[in-house]
Scaffold this active site. Structure first.
Site, PDB file in Angstrom:
ATOM      1  N   ARG A  69     -38.188 -24.974 -33.242  1.00 65.38           N
ATOM      2  CA  ARG A  69     -37.898 -23.686 -33.885  1.00 65.38           C
ATOM      3  C   ARG A  69     -39.124 -22.821 -34.106  1.00 65.38           C
ATOM      4  NH1 ARG A  69     -34.803 -26.495 -38.635  1.00 65.38           N
ATOM      5  NH2 ARG A  69     -36.356 -28.049 -38.025  1.00 65.38           N
ATOM      6  N   LYS A 115     -34.194 -38.204 -25.477  1.00 60.33           N
ATOM      7  CA  LYS A 115     -34.499 -37.527 -26.749  1.00 60.33           C
ATOM      8  C   LYS A 115     -33.394 -37.881 -27.737  1.00 60.33           C
ATOM      9  CE  LYS A 115     -35.603 -32.945 -28.591  1.00 60.33           C
ATOM     10  NZ  LYS A 115     -34.392 -32.599 -29.335  1.00 60.33           N
ATOM     11  N   CYS A 152     -27.808 -34.427 -29.814  1.00 59.36           N
ATOM     12  CA  CYS A 152     -27.183 -33.157 -30.222  1.00 59.36           C
ATOM     13  C   CYS A 152     -26.042 -33.396 -31.209  1.00 59.36           C
ATOM     14  CB  CYS A 152     -26.677 -32.391 -29.008  1.00 59.36           C
ATOM     15  SG  CYS A 152     -25.999 -30.794 -29.508  1.00 59.36           S
ATOM     16  N   ASN A 191     -41.265 -35.302 -33.120  1.00 62.40           N
ATOM     17  CA  ASN A 191     -40.672 -33.959 -33.205  1.00 62.40           C
ATOM     18  C   ASN A 191     -40.040 -33.786 -34.590  1.00 62.40           C
ATOM     19  OD1 ASN A 191     -37.488 -32.739 -32.268  1.00 62.40           O
ATOM     20  ND2 ASN A 191     -39.290 -31.435 -32.308  1.00 62.40           N
ATOM     21  N   GLY A 192     -40.104 -32.560 -35.100  1.00 67.56           N
ATOM     22  CA  GLY A 192     -39.421 -32.272 -36.349  1.00 67.56           C
ATOM     23  C   GLY A 192     -40.275 -31.574 -37.375  1.00 67.56           C
ATOM     24  N   GLN A 234     -33.091 -31.194 -19.108  1.00 69.82           N
ATOM     25  CA  GLN A 234     -32.320 -32.111 -19.957  1.00 69.82           C
ATOM     26  C   GLN A 234     -30.826 -32.040 -19.634  1.00 69.82           C
ATOM     27  OE1 GLN A 234     -31.436 -31.476 -24.187  1.00 69.82           O
ATOM     28  NE2 GLN A 234     -32.613 -33.319 -24.632  1.00 69.82           N
ATOM     29  N   PRO A 278     -36.459 -28.676 -25.940  1.00 66.99           N
ATOM     30  CA  PRO A 278     -35.286 -28.031 -25.353  1.00 66.99           C
ATOM     31  C   PRO A 278     -34.521 -27.310 -26.451  1.00 66.99           C
ATOM     32  CG  PRO A 278     -34.897 -30.390 -25.643  1.00 66.99           C
ATOM     33  CD  PRO A 278     -36.317 -30.134 -26.049  1.00 66.99           C
ATOM     34  N   MET A 279     -34.149 -26.062 -26.225  1.00 67.28           N
ATOM     35  CA  MET A 279     -33.345 -25.336 -27.217  1.00 67.28           C
ATOM     36  C   MET A 279     -32.296 -24.491 -26.526  1.00 67.28           C
ATOM     37  SD  MET A 279     -35.943 -24.241 -30.256  1.00 67.28           S
ATOM     38  CE  MET A 279     -37.274 -23.849 -29.148  1.00 67.28           C
TER      39      MET A 279
HETATM   40  C1  FMN Z   1     -31.144 -23.298 -31.423  1.00 69.47           C
HETATM   41  C2  FMN Z   1     -31.468 -24.733 -31.119  1.00 69.47           C
HETATM   42  C3  FMN Z   1     -31.043 -25.274 -29.937  1.00 69.47           C
HETATM   43  C4  FMN Z   1     -31.330 -26.619 -29.633  1.00 69.47           C
HETATM   44  N1  FMN Z   1     -30.945 -27.128 -28.425  1.00 69.47           N
HETATM   45  C5  FMN Z   1     -31.292 -28.404 -28.089  1.00 69.47           C
HETATM   46  C6  FMN Z   1     -31.010 -28.928 -26.800  1.00 69.47           C
HETATM   47  O1  FMN Z   1     -30.468 -28.257 -25.920  1.00 69.47           O
HETATM   48  N2  FMN Z   1     -31.377 -30.221 -26.555  1.00 69.47           N
HETATM   49  C7  FMN Z   1     -32.018 -31.001 -27.501  1.00 69.47           C
HETATM   50  O2  FMN Z   1     -32.351 -32.158 -27.229  1.00 69.47           O
HETATM   51  N3  FMN Z   1     -32.326 -30.501 -28.705  1.00 69.47           N
HETATM   52  C8  FMN Z   1     -31.996 -29.232 -29.014  1.00 69.47           C
HETATM   53  N4  FMN Z   1     -32.377 -28.720 -30.226  1.00 69.47           N
HETATM   54  C9  FMN Z   1     -33.198 -29.551 -31.124  1.00 69.47           C
HETATM   55  C10 FMN Z   1     -34.695 -29.291 -30.869  1.00 69.47           C
HETATM   56  O3  FMN Z   1     -35.062 -29.644 -29.564  1.00 69.47           O
HETATM   57  C11 FMN Z   1     -35.562 -30.074 -31.866  1.00 69.47           C
HETATM   58  O4  FMN Z   1     -35.324 -31.449 -31.708  1.00 69.47           O
HETATM   59  C12 FMN Z   1     -35.259 -29.707 -33.316  1.00 69.47           C
HETATM   60  O5  FMN Z   1     -35.145 -28.298 -33.463  1.00 69.47           O
HETATM   61  C13 FMN Z   1     -36.335 -30.229 -34.269  1.00 69.47           C
HETATM   62  O6  FMN Z   1     -37.589 -29.717 -33.937  1.00 69.47           O
HETATM   63  P1  FMN Z   1     -38.251 -28.460 -34.731  1.00 69.47           P
HETATM   64  O7  FMN Z   1     -38.232 -28.819 -36.181  1.00 69.47           O
HETATM   65  O8  FMN Z   1     -39.612 -28.314 -34.144  1.00 69.47           O
HETATM   66  O9  FMN Z   1     -37.352 -27.287 -34.478  1.00 69.47           O
HETATM   67  C14 FMN Z   1     -32.061 -27.414 -30.549  1.00 69.47           C
HETATM   68  C15 FMN Z   1     -32.488 -26.841 -31.746  1.00 69.47           C
HETATM   69  C16 FMN Z   1     -32.213 -25.528 -32.039  1.00 69.47           C
HETATM   70  C17 FMN Z   1     -32.700 -24.938 -33.335  1.00 69.47           C
END
Ligand code: FMN
Length: 323
Positions: free
Chosen positions: A227, A141, A102, A202-203, A72, A18-19
């Protein structure tokens, strides 16, 4: 383990995270083409869902072609979260996910998201209320904890399990870390040993090699990409190809980049409107064409144009607009 969530079966799934501000319908249709196993919407505020805020409800609209999808929600009042979950269930996702991670002040500053990791009895109440309110599976999450001295992921995960949560996603950073440093995958490995329900790691996955490493090093049941999916939507296909054959196409050809960017542009305009769709795309050109040097001229032209046909022309003939 193969993940069974009611009617949904996921075998070592590769999941779109989710982003907020990104995983809207146009983006999810683009990612769907890359064959992910599950996609998450942007998160929505449970109170706004209850008040049927138009913008919020629009954010969690889903199309049949995107399934399976998880919606979510975030919030900190158990009864409101339960009420919102019922409304969300009517929209028809395969899964409802609760945000416990968050770090943004607009969320954690109001007692939701990662702030809940400081109040585990409330985490328990929220999970129990939501699980009881709906028939579909509920996942969670989360992060490691509030800060370095408050790492409580193992207690939190136990509460998830005891309160009927069906699957956990761990982004192993604390709230205080935000996105600094590296996520610590050791916690995913350790949690996998302790947890009975499925665990998604994740990460910081940025390529297929790291995706496979996440599976192998942690034993997690699935992985989630955030990302990097924005920077490189093809990553889902690349990972599957790498896992199946040991190979993948490293450099996406320019014509394919143009094709997907144009498709994304058209979807944005279709689902968000001529103006909003055009403006939303401005944050994505850099990603579609990051392999190309000298984007300055192209970006200048595309950012200063309000004419969508002109923008399509710029994308299609990007080679002519490089400095
Ligand atoms: C722009 C942005 C928006 C995000 N929005 C959410 C969200 O709405 N809900 C959530 O659980 N995580 C959110 N995240 C976190 C991501 O879901 C993820 O856990 C985090 O980016 C780590 O994973 P990655 O390294 O693959 O990016 C967001 C991250 C980014 C960068």
């Amino acid at each position: 383990m193969v993940i069974k969530l009611s009617a949904l079966t996921l075998d070592r799934p590769i999941i779109l995270a989710p982003m907020d501000g990104y995983t809207n319908i146009p983006f999810r249709i683009i990612i769907k083409e890359m064959n992910p196993d599950l996609m998450f919407t942007e998160f929505v505020n449970s109170d706004a869902v209850i008040h049927e805020n138009k913008k919020t409800i629009n954010k969690i609209r889903i199309l049949d072609e995107e399934r399976p999808v998880a919606i979510q929600i975030f919030g900190h009042k158990p009864e409101n979260m339960a009420e919102a979950a019922k409304i969300v269930e009517e929209i028809g996702p395969e899964l409802i996910d609760i945000n416990f991670g968050c770090p943004a002040p607009t969320v954690s500053g109001h007692g939701s998201g990662a702030a809940l990791l400081k109040d585990l009895p409330l985490v328990s109440k929220i999970c129990e209320s939501v699980v009881k309110a709906v028939k579909i599976p509920v996942s969670a999450k989360t992060r490691l904890g509030w800060d370095n001295s408050g790492i409580n992921i193992f207690q939190t995960a136990k509460i998830f399990e005891e309160s009927g949560i069906s699957m956990v996603t761990l982004h192993p950073r604390t709230k205080s870390q935000k996105f600094d440093g590296k996520s610590d995958w050791n916690y995913i490995r350790e949690l996998k040993v302790r947890l009975k329900i499925p665990l998604i790691g994740n990460g910081d996955i940025t390529n297929p090699e790291e995706a496979l490493k996440m599976f192998n090093d942690t034993g997690c049941d699935g992985i989630m990409i955030g990302r990097e999916a924005v920077k490189n939507p093809w990553i889902f296909k690349q990972i599957k190809s790498y896992i199946d054959s040991g190979n993948y196409i490293k450099e996406t050809p320019i014509n394919e980049r143009k094709r997907l960017c144009l498709k994304h542009f058209d979807l944005s305009v279709k689902y968000l409107g001529e103006v909003k769709g055009m403006l939303e795309m401005r944050k994505l050109y850099q990603n579609y064409f990051r392999a190309i040097p000298n984007l300055k001229n192209f970006k200048q032209k595309v950012f200063s144009s309000n004419d969508n046909d002109m923008i399509r022309e710029l994308i299609m003939n990007i080679e002519n607009y490089l400095e």
